[in-house]
Design an enzyme around this catalytic site. Structure first.
Site, mmCIF file in Angstrom:
data_model
loop_
_atom_site.group_PDB
_atom_site.id
_atom_site.type_symbol
_atom_site.label_atom_id
_atom_site.label_comp_id
_atom_site.label_asym_id
_atom_site.label_seq_id
_atom_site.Cartn_x
_atom_site.Cartn_y
_atom_site.Cartn_z
ATOM 1 N N GLU A 16 109.452 64.584 23.362
ATOM 2 C CA GLU A 16 110.382 64.037 22.356
ATOM 3 C C GLU A 16 109.629 63.533 21.127
ATOM 4 O OE1 GLU A 16 113.206 63.549 21.241
ATOM 5 O OE2 GLU A 16 114.724 63.766 22.798
ATOM 6 N N ASN A 148 120.857 59.269 19.329
ATOM 7 C CA ASN A 148 119.755 60.223 19.350
ATOM 8 C C ASN A 148 119.178 60.386 17.939
ATOM 9 O OD1 ASN A 148 118.002 62.140 20.686
ATOM 10 N ND2 ASN A 148 119.636 62.325 22.196
ATOM 11 N N ASP A 198 120.557 66.979 19.669
ATOM 12 C CA ASP A 198 119.540 66.027 20.103
ATOM 13 C C ASP A 198 118.717 65.581 18.898
ATOM 14 O OD1 ASP A 198 117.557 64.599 21.520
ATOM 15 O OD2 ASP A 198 117.639 65.959 23.213
#
Length: 261
Positions: A16, A148, A198
């Site tokens: 991420e 997000n 995302d």
């Protein structure tokens, strides 16, 4: 921008938050589930594990050369070496269980909290939180299911904020002088036939690039929210994106190996 190559493969459980540091000519990213933090230096084609055992859901650089990090326990200042220092674990009575974050050009940090639990219909909704230069945290919006990716338009007049569970990318009018938002509206409503929105970034033309979790792709939207192109990735759980490289012409994409419910 059609060629997809793998630059590092650590089998991340949930890669991420890729972030390009132009001063260091390096890309940083995190495995927030595997509790690992990495750096990639493309000029030397070198990647390395910098830290283990620290949960980092989101992060940005600070002027001291360290980091501000967000995780499920709060918002922290970290010099990159020693233990992080807690800045905020609660804001206006709400727990700072934080996900992605971004810094504005004035040095403020914006991040979203999340409490999403599909097994619990009455889960509390998350907040959009701003941390000012003095370290004071405040709520600037609320009603978020699963906070997000965040991004700014090129002139920082618009803040974009992803709510993954709602399948939405919101747009706000952003006041750079005060760090306040207004006029939240739905810019993109991702169809149920696609993946979940995302991580997010914006290019110099003001187009949005959104990674699609379970979608095996990155989608480029124009400033009005229309799909301009779609880049297929070899990862079902495509998680986030960032531009990097000497001319900021390389799109770095993270992905996850651990299946989530």
């Amino acid at each position: 921008m059609n060629e997809v190559t793998v630059v590092a493969d650590y089998g991340d459980l949930c890669g991420e938050g890729p972030l390009w540091d132009a001063d260091a000519n390096a890309l940083y990213w995190t495995d927030c589930v595997g509790l690992k933090f990495y750096r990639f230096q493309p000029a030397a084609n070198r990647h390395e594990l910098l830290k283990q055992g620290l949960e980092i859901n989101g992060f940005t650089r600070d002027v001291s050369g360290g980091f501000v990090i967000t995780n499920n326990s709060g918002i922290w200042s970290w010099d990159g070496k020693d233990e992080p220092r807690l800045m905020a674990e609660e804001v206006e009575g709400s727990k700072c269980q934080m996900n992605d974050c971004i810094a504005d050009p004035r040095g403020r940090l914006l991040s979203g909290s999340w409490f999403y639990d599909p097994a619990r219909p009455d889960y509390p909704l998350g907040k959009l939180i701003c941390v000012d230069l003095g370290g004071k945290a405040r709520v600037v919006d609320e009603g978020i299911h699963l906070a997000n990716g965040l991004a700014f338009s090129p002139q920082c007049h618009t803040l974009y904020f992803t709510d993954t569970a709602a399948r939405r990318i919101y747009a706000y009018n952003y006041n750079l002088e005060s760090g306040t938002v207004r006029n939240r509206r739905i810019l993109v409503q991702v169809p149920t036939t696609e993946g979940l929105p995302d991580g997010l970034t914006v290019d110099s033309e003001g187009f949005l690039w959104s990674a699609q979790w379970y979608g095996s792709c990155v989608v480029r939207y124009d400033p009005d929210g229309r799909v301009e192109r779609r880049i297929v990735t070899p990862a079902k759980q495509t998680s986030s994106v960032a531009f990097g490289g000497p001319e900021l012409m390389d799109l770095y994409i993270t992905s996850a190996g651990k299946s989530e419910p």
